[in-house]
Design an enzyme around this catalytic site. Sequence first.
Site, PDB file in Angstrom:
ATOM      1  N   ALA A  80       0.189  -1.224   0.342  1.00  8.01           N
ATOM      2  CA  ALA A  80       0.316  -0.242  -0.077  1.00  8.01           C
ATOM      3  C   ALA A  80       0.606   1.308   0.219  1.00  8.01           C
ATOM      4  CB  ALA A  80      -1.065   0.343   1.441  1.00  8.01           C
ATOM      5  N   GLY A  86       3.846   1.259  -1.629  1.00 13.64           N
ATOM      6  CA  GLY A  86       4.538   1.412  -3.067  1.00 13.64           C
ATOM      7  C   GLY A  86       4.193   2.796  -4.159  1.00 13.64           C
ATOM      8  N   ASP A  91       1.894  -2.362   3.892  1.00 11.87           N
ATOM      9  CA  ASP A  91       3.189  -2.689   3.839  1.00 11.87           C
ATOM     10  C   ASP A  91       3.807  -3.856   4.046  1.00 11.87           C
ATOM     11  OD1 ASP A  91       3.708  -0.954   1.000  1.00 11.87           O
ATOM     12  OD2 ASP A  91       5.278  -1.413   2.736  1.00 11.87           O
ATOM     13  N   GLY A 125      -0.951  -7.164  -9.433  1.00 12.97           N
ATOM     14  CA  GLY A 125      -0.164  -6.842 -10.429  1.00 12.97           C
ATOM     15  C   GLY A 125       1.627  -7.208  -9.909  1.00 12.97           C
ATOM     16  N   THR A 126       1.691  -7.801  -9.374  1.00 13.68           N
ATOM     17  CA  THR A 126       3.229  -8.042  -9.048  1.00 13.68           C
ATOM     18  C   THR A 126       3.744  -8.850 -10.550  1.00 13.68           C
ATOM     19  OG1 THR A 126       2.326  -7.969  -6.617  1.00 13.68           O
ATOM     20  CG2 THR A 126       4.871  -8.857  -7.032  1.00 13.68           C
ATOM     21  N   ASN A 143      -0.035  -6.343 -16.131  1.00 20.42           N
ATOM     22  CA  ASN A 143      -0.273  -4.567 -17.221  1.00 20.42           C
ATOM     23  C   ASN A 143      -1.693  -4.426 -17.154  1.00 20.42           C
ATOM     24  OD1 ASN A 143       0.123  -2.017 -18.135  1.00 20.42           O
ATOM     25  ND2 ASN A 143       1.864  -3.016 -18.862  1.00 20.42           N
ATOM     26  N   HIS A 182      12.055   0.670 -18.498  1.00 17.41           N
ATOM     27  CA  HIS A 182      11.460   1.033 -17.432  1.00 17.41           C
ATOM     28  C   HIS A 182      12.694   1.676 -16.304  1.00 17.41           C
ATOM     29  CE1 HIS A 182       8.233  -2.025 -18.159  1.00 17.41           C
ATOM     30  NE2 HIS A 182       8.306  -1.774 -17.288  1.00 17.41           N
ATOM     31  N   LYS A 194      13.117  -1.368 -11.048  1.00 18.71           N
ATOM     32  CA  LYS A 194      12.499  -1.904 -11.348  1.00 18.71           C
ATOM     33  C   LYS A 194      12.894  -3.519 -10.875  1.00 18.71           C
ATOM     34  CE  LYS A 194      10.080  -4.340 -14.746  1.00 18.71           C
ATOM     35  NZ  LYS A 194       8.860  -4.581 -13.613  1.00 18.71           N
TER      36      LYS A 194
END
Length: 245
Positions: A9, A11, A34, A74-75, A103, A131, A135
């Site tokens: 949360a 991030g 988190d 989404g990870t 995505n 990116h 990442k």
Amino acid sequence: MIKVGVLGARGRVGVEVCKAVEAASDLELVAALDKDDSIEGLAGAEVVVDFTHPDVVMGNLRWAIGHGIHPVVGTTGFDAARLDTVRGWLADSPGTGALIAPNFGIAAVLMMHFAQQAARYFESVEIVELHHPNKADAPSGTARRTAELVAEARAKAGAGAMPDATSTALDGARGADVDGVRVHAVRLAGLIAHQEVLLGGDGETLTIRHDTMSRAAFTPGVLLGVRRVRELPGLTVGLEALLDL
Ligand SMILES: NC(=O)C1=CN([C@@H]2O[C@H](COP(=O)(O)OP(=O)(O)OC[C@H]3O[C@@H](n4cnc5c(N)ncnc54)[C@H](OP(=O)(O)O)[C@@H]3O)[C@@H](O)[C@H]2O)C=CC1
Ligand SMILES: O=C(O)C1=N[C@H](C(=O)O)C[C@H](O)C1
């Protein structure tokens, strides 16, 4: 009201997801957790959104599915073996659905879809993903998935190996090989998330490019997943399954 928990949360993406959930009149943010928070804080959530890290997402999924909480993930960092493991956990928790999407950007999903459609018309296809330098994983989940979709389309069309006369190269110069498709990863300060799919044939090329300008771009897709995941028992991979493409 759907009760929603968010993991990651604080991030970059998690913050945007929490804002979007709080702004939606049909969703209630019941947990925003988190790294140092106990996952037990998810108790009471019906759906959990995970934007954490490839190293921890499997543990989170195992816990959530074991407690009948529907994950929207989404990870990145998922390969076929990880997806099979998740399918196994879901089989032991009938009625629980999970959505894993590399995505959640609608334009990114369309870029992948268009690449898949175009792939069979060209001799060569290569992918360049670009990116931000924070990442963790390379290549990106989006690039990996695009390469898999391109390879699948080419195999279905009976396309052979792509032309490439390289006989000597420095390690990494030709990128990673994902199902026979070369994927090149750039990490550059100032970027968010971008991808080009380069397709080449006799005397012409086509470039399909996608750019993420803001992480808020991921939230409409995430909210769509949150609203739909409870109706989709088992594992759904990719947001395209919800977009009627
Ligand atoms: N599918 C999609 O559309 C998108 C996917 N992503 C993916 O989402 C993931 C996160 O990206 P991003 O937001 O940029 O990353 P960030 O590093 O900004 O955010 C991740 C957050 O999760 C926290 N965290 C780490 N471990 C745990 C844990 N066990 N429980 C709860 N929280 C934890 C991190 O804490 P700490 O920093 O202290 O480690 C951090 O606050 C990546 O895999 C990325 O590739 C990103 C954008 C879009
Ligand atoms: O880490 C990111 O930032 C992103 N991760 C996802 C990926 O690996 O494809 C989605 C998007 O590219 C942003």
